[in-house]
Design an enzyme around this catalytic site. Sequence first.
Site, short mmCIF file in Angstrom:
data_model
loop_
_atom_site.label_atom_id
_atom_site.label_comp_id
_atom_site.label_asym_id
_atom_site.label_seq_id
_atom_site.Cartn_x
_atom_site.Cartn_y
_atom_site.Cartn_z
N ALA B 20 0.82 -1.21 0.00
CA ALA B 20 0.00 0.00 0.00
C ALA B 20 0.85 1.26 0.00
CB ALA B 20 -0.93 -0.02 1.22
N CYS B 129 1.81 -12.89 6.62
CA CYS B 129 2.18 -12.17 5.40
C CYS B 129 3.40 -11.27 5.67
CB CYS B 129 0.98 -11.34 4.90
SG CYS B 129 1.15 -10.83 3.16
N ASP B 198 -4.62 -3.48 4.57
CA ASP B 198 -4.74 -2.86 3.26
C ASP B 198 -5.80 -1.77 3.24
OD1 ASP B 198 -3.52 -5.72 2.56
OD2 ASP B 198 -2.97 -4.25 1.02
N LYS B 234 -5.37 4.58 5.44
CA LYS B 234 -5.85 3.39 4.72
C LYS B 234 -7.36 3.25 4.87
CE LYS B 234 -1.57 0.81 4.51
NZ LYS B 234 -0.78 -0.20 5.24
#
Lengths: 310, 310, 310, 310, 310, 310
Positions: B20, B129, B198, B234
């Site tokens: 991002a 992740c 995200d 975000k």
Amino acid sequence: MTKSIRETAEKIRKLEVQGARNVAIAAINAIEASAKQTRATSKKAFLEELSKAKQELFASRETEPLMRNAVRWIISQVEANREKQPKKLTALVSSSVRQFLKELEVSKEMIAETGAKRIRNNSVVFTHCHSSTVTHLLKRAKQQGKKFEVICTETRPSCQGRTTAREMLEIGIDVTMIVDSAARYFMNEADLVIVGADAITSEGNVINKIGTSMIALVAHEARTPLYVVSELLKFDPATIYGDYEKIEERSPSEVWQDAPEGLVIRNPAFDVTRRDYIHGIICEEGIVSPHSAMEVVRRRYPWVFAQSTS
Amino acid sequence: MTKSIRETAEKIRKLEVQGARNVAIAAINAIEASAKQTRATSKKAFLEELSKAKQELFASRETEPLMRNAVRWIISQVEANREKQPKKLTALVSSSVRQFLKELEVSKEMIAETGAKRIRNNSVVFTHCHSSTVTHLLKRAKQQGKKFEVICTETRPSCQGRTTAREMLEIGIDVTMIVDSAARYFMNEADLVIVGADAITSEGNVINKIGTSMIALVAHEARTPLYVVSELLKFDPATIYGDYEKIEERSPSEVWQDAPEGLVIRNPAFDVTRRDYIHGIICEEGIVSPHSAMEVVRRRYPWVFAQSTS
Amino acid sequence: MTKSIRETAEKIRKLEVQGARNVAIAAINAIEASAKQTRATSKKAFLEELSKAKQELFASRETEPLMRNAVRWIISQVEANREKQPKKLTALVSSSVRQFLKELEVSKEMIAETGAKRIRNNSVVFTHCHSSTVTHLLKRAKQQGKKFEVICTETRPSCQGRTTAREMLEIGIDVTMIVDSAARYFMNEADLVIVGADAITSEGNVINKIGTSMIALVAHEARTPLYVVSELLKFDPATIYGDYEKIEERSPSEVWQDAPEGLVIRNPAFDVTRRDYIHGIICEEGIVSPHSAMEVVRRRYPWVFAQSTS
Amino acid sequence: MTKSIRETAEKIRKLEVQGARNVAIAAINAIEASAKQTRATSKKAFLEELSKAKQELFASRETEPLMRNAVRWIISQVEANREKQPKKLTALVSSSVRQFLKELEVSKEMIAETGAKRIRNNSVVFTHCHSSTVTHLLKRAKQQGKKFEVICTETRPSCQGRTTAREMLEIGIDVTMIVDSAARYFMNEADLVIVGADAITSEGNVINKIGTSMIALVAHEARTPLYVVSELLKFDPATIYGDYEKIEERSPSEVWQDAPEGLVIRNPAFDVTRRDYIHGIICEEGIVSPHSAMEVVRRRYPWVFAQSTS
Amino acid sequence: MTKSIRETAEKIRKLEVQGARNVAIAAINAIEASAKQTRATSKKAFLEELSKAKQELFASRETEPLMRNAVRWIISQVEANREKQPKKLTALVSSSVRQFLKELEVSKEMIAETGAKRIRNNSVVFTHCHSSTVTHLLKRAKQQGKKFEVICTETRPSCQGRTTAREMLEIGIDVTMIVDSAARYFMNEADLVIVGADAITSEGNVINKIGTSMIALVAHEARTPLYVVSELLKFDPATIYGDYEKIEERSPSEVWQDAPEGLVIRNPAFDVTRRDYIHGIICEEGIVSPHSAMEVVRRRYPWVFAQSTS
Amino acid sequence: MTKSIRETAEKIRKLEVQGARNVAIAAINAIEASAKQTRATSKKAFLEELSKAKQELFASRETEPLMRNAVRWIISQVEANREKQPKKLTALVSSSVRQFLKELEVSKEMIAETGAKRIRNNSVVFTHCHSSTVTHLLKRAKQQGKKFEVICTETRPSCQGRTTAREMLEIGIDVTMIVDSAARYFMNEADLVIVGADAITSEGNVINKIGTSMIALVAHEARTPLYVVSELLKFDPATIYGDYEKIEERSPSEVWQDAPEGLVIRNPAFDVTRRDYIHGIICEEGIVSPHSAMEVVRRRYPWVFAQSTS
């Protein structure tokens, strides 16, 4: 120790034989082959040979209760029989092996029949890993003319989900594959989860491929019923006295072939699914509650407990 | 439309720019480069150029709220300014881009400072992740002399967990990698889960890499606190009016290169983690409750909403 | 007190006017009619007349926050205005009433637009009771060409679900009716629950038709998202200081016309749905978290609080 | 540093002054006394004196956000004022202290008024430890003529529940005392739990006497609403950046006077109650959701944040 | 096929005989009447007559395990007996019917005795629908001099709750009626929920009047114990192999007499209550855990399983 | 009635003998002593003496199922034996008492062996109150060379946790003591909870020292497994017909020696832990599920039920 026992144990150790069912079949076939070559001249000697074979086979893999129970049963048949002659005991081993294999077959059919009733038209069935008992059940439902879909995970690290997917495609069942961690994303679309089992514990929990317990939690969160399909003989009498310590840890290279130095990779092959997340165990007796699984096994297979210490 | 915009949008589309933060930086840098080549002779024309650039960049990927908010803010600076001359507006774009980048940097430091306090000696931190914000935070805690361990998932299908693992090893943090579906197996050993984001929705949910919601559920079951680290920018204003439809589905080949014909592979890149499973969002303001995330953003960045329809 | 106020209050009391929206509209229309007949010769006297009208209207039914907030706002406009002449204040009342009605209309459209996005093709939407805001939203989704089904409860004791069912049929939406207690039986088939609201409390809970809280619990158990559609002006400022005591209890004869003597029948009209079971409130601002509902209202309608004690 | 500051800090340190409210009052009274003896000849010097006083007071106990916020506010009043003369600033300190004390009093009354409405005739109210705000509220309900019972825990190790019990008896409220671990045994008999607070965190959690979080869990399990009564100024701005580390651990001898050698006794004074187990915080504004507590504080007391780093 | 069988089957089909107990009694009385008119001249022929009677009765309604088990038991008595003469077998049928009826009576008393102990003075007992076993139990508690209240739902669509209410009034028990969807509103006032059962499944779940599962969920949420009262012979052996498919759907007109055309009305008569929401099954053996219900039945009534396939 | 029975009953009543095991041992030893002084001249008279002894012992304390089952078993041995001569029956009583005591010993060892396997190196084991079975198990694990820590509560009001702590220190196990209400504060640090039991009910619940149910809830919230260690003979057959009424309430002075007049102190000695919060019961058979506890007892000790009404 005969060659057949040694070789079979070796194949089990090296994962050349896989799946609880296949391992059990290989083991008792080896026992039969071995018995046929007996040099024993007394029942006592014959039983000693069997005992050694048992020890070798048991040592080949940590968690294989079906194989262990199969071997125990064969031996218990010999012990209980009044026959003394090794020759005739050899024949008894053979007939016991035949009987056990036949009963395994009957169980599989019974499980397929019962489980297939839980699948309705337009159902979406979620499964994890590959279990021949599960896919047999799904085929049965398909043969009955039901139209349904399957969602299967890829099942890292060995991707057994691919085997499941291929089998579904072969028989014309619509199948969707997802990564393991997408289970929660898709759970609300599933009507039912069906998984296999490697072992059933005295508490009523089920040991199965790593990830099963997570999928069970996710199913529970979404009020999606989860069924375990398993022969009751996957009950592990050792769990009455033992614990989770025996979860096999496999090679890190299954997860990452050339992992950087210093990285610890933990690769447990199984995890423990709590009885509270399991709607029922579909077994040779039909559907039973996991909470009373041990009592069901005790009623049906009392010999499992008689021999549990050996 | 300038070349810089076209090329940047293309790179974003092809995932040559990822993360991002990186996507946002690339986009506003492209805006700046583009503004420098303006042929506009009026503020109106200048704003039209910016608007076209915005459209091109927004179209390059579906869920990139940080990039979108960054672009919106640059343009809002131009709109709000009394200056009319394109030249001077170009300079304004440049200074705004500089300011935005600097604030991104400040946010990252603030997040690292705050989050590092949550890590104690002998903590076991679970992550999923790869998030540069998460690893920056972990490095900060390490620099502060804390001794702790990290458990990271491999994160199928693209295995970004490997990047996380490598970064940990480089700075001397003990790290263990597991397959995604082993999260529940290891959760009881973790003291804390930290993941990136995200997008943040108007309901207070967090969109992050597929699997995050499952890990959050598993953490919740084990009373292990889960923190999301994320810049408040975000926050996706479109979620006020929209829904989950925009979860990007990526190529099946990421999951299985040569899958058999007929197999459907679903490969969503993200999932939605419920606010109830999130202890706090660690952001540029410190730690805030996800349940009031939208109000925090409204207080701090009112312009995000003013422009949310475009 | 003018006749229009008296008559309107009476109609509200007798349930000849029903639905939060209709009650609010009737009340402010009565205020306008009443203002037009003012005999006041000073602003003070004019405000006293309004205050009496307010008291009469407020006394007509216990829980009508939308109506109360509407009346409060009209009066606050008069108070805040510098105008002193009753004639001109009458005109101000009229224009304020127009403006309020228009904003109600805008809210309804905004809610329909936002909520309709949550409905996808093949969705099954569960609803309870009858809410014109909910059915307006469903009509919008239908107009957008979406194909979906509705499950609605009959909603004892007054069976408002029949009105919902009829409206669905009129516009060609497939609808299934069930008894209230069958909600759990059908919940796994629903993708989404949408209900209206009578009031929103300072804790973020929602007061709606009896049974809503049970359906919300059932939805929560099945991980089915539940959305409340409501104008934020249904926020009841009295809840900041009050409690659940004001749940209206209606006539036992609604439940059983000729009940046997001695039988106590309790017939509460509403219940309280916990914020934890609500995914979001779809309002004139889009979708917001119920946990921060009061802060949203404070930001948007600060005058609601200024007048909350009267 | 004046004697009054030193002595007050010492009393706080030695627990001679206890209770968030009493500590705050003592601290700002000391500030006032100290200001009256100022030797400063400039505003700058005056502020330096105040700053030293603040540091001394802050160092006296770890978790006293109300006291800290009180001191911060007094100083912020001096800073913001245009006055330069120390004499006049001394007067300003005095008037600010008076104002703060008065507002504390107003808050207490407001909390009592609001909270008392939650108590109905025949209610059973469960409480833990001793909180003067809670007992004030209970007295108010009693004065209103309500008949209700109180269950209070003894609250080991210091048995502050005895103080609660005595206060209840004095004003004629029926009270039952139980050991702390019997909370679950009696929870189904309670209609409502009311507890005080030592601190409110940025996540919306509440820090209160050890055991509160367990009682909250037990109340949650039984669907018994739990309310926290607390001035919003117990919000601790440090929690935005910090964590649970500051839970005070008190002397083992409180638990066991002559414990055997080698025995570790852990004696944390507080624990953290999750926002999810709290129905509402009853504060000077009425009842608010814990999930948006920080936003409420920001709206009402923005200066708390301005000074939070010092 | 005799007339008595045909007529009884018809009455069951038309719901002229209702309630698991009454249906079972009618069925075996018909069997007895039918046996008395036997024209069989051999045991084989006699058994064939019984088998036809069984088929006719079984076909009359879908879910009546008590009736089915009753019929099975009568037939098993004939099969197991060495007697060959039809006349004497007729007498055996009669005596078996007498014995079964007597045991039903004993069960009912045992259930009443055991269940009544769970009711204390001042208890509030919540119930749903009408169950003669439940009301018998409540009467017993009343006869024992206990003072308690009952809350009962109206139980749409057929309002059997009215029968419960009337029975309570007749014997002087205070009773409050509510609409079904108000269960959650009143649950916190209840000390205990007691409901009947139509069937018990092999998983340990209970099938009862639609709405029971929702009330059970609501009781679970409020930590209110829920007991099912049921003869163990309501265990349905078919569930070992079957599923929920057999939930009877009754006429839409029960829900809405003149529903508009096009409206689908779903009217399932029963739902499935999960074993996890049931504290215990109060049966002829006392209180047992639902999780081991099948094992209890197997131990006590092994013949239920022997005949389960027919 | 002999003196030995009277004196033993008195000691049990006055709590001079404590702990389920010690009470059972004292009771059957008294039975033996009493039998040795028999004046009976017939088996009938002998059995009457035993019956009176039983009544006296049973009356000495309310909830002592192990003692009751022990006495029942001794008497059942006499009843079942063909011997008629009192002298020889006296010898039979003696040998039965010896056998029972030996089996108690065997059970204790079996429990210790099984339970110790659940403790691993570096485990943190949480316990509550004092149970000789638990401490025996912990000693066994220590003897096996395992290194682990124990957290124990003080266990108000009688502080039996101090006994646990002392025993741990004596054998060199690291032990930390906390107040009861700090259980939730420390639960995340524990790997496992082990507690004893006073009684097991027919529903599968466990009755143990007050506070156990709260700790079980706290363990459940944190996914920390909780095991109950208990001889199956603590199963109380009376629970099949009874309820929770028999929870002993002890003297208020245990809680507060000189409590103010008017204060009600409730001091229940036990509470009921739900089967759902118990992972397993570690008993003489190994680990069993609490949900099927009654069936296990029925299988193993059928005589417990045969005599349950007396």
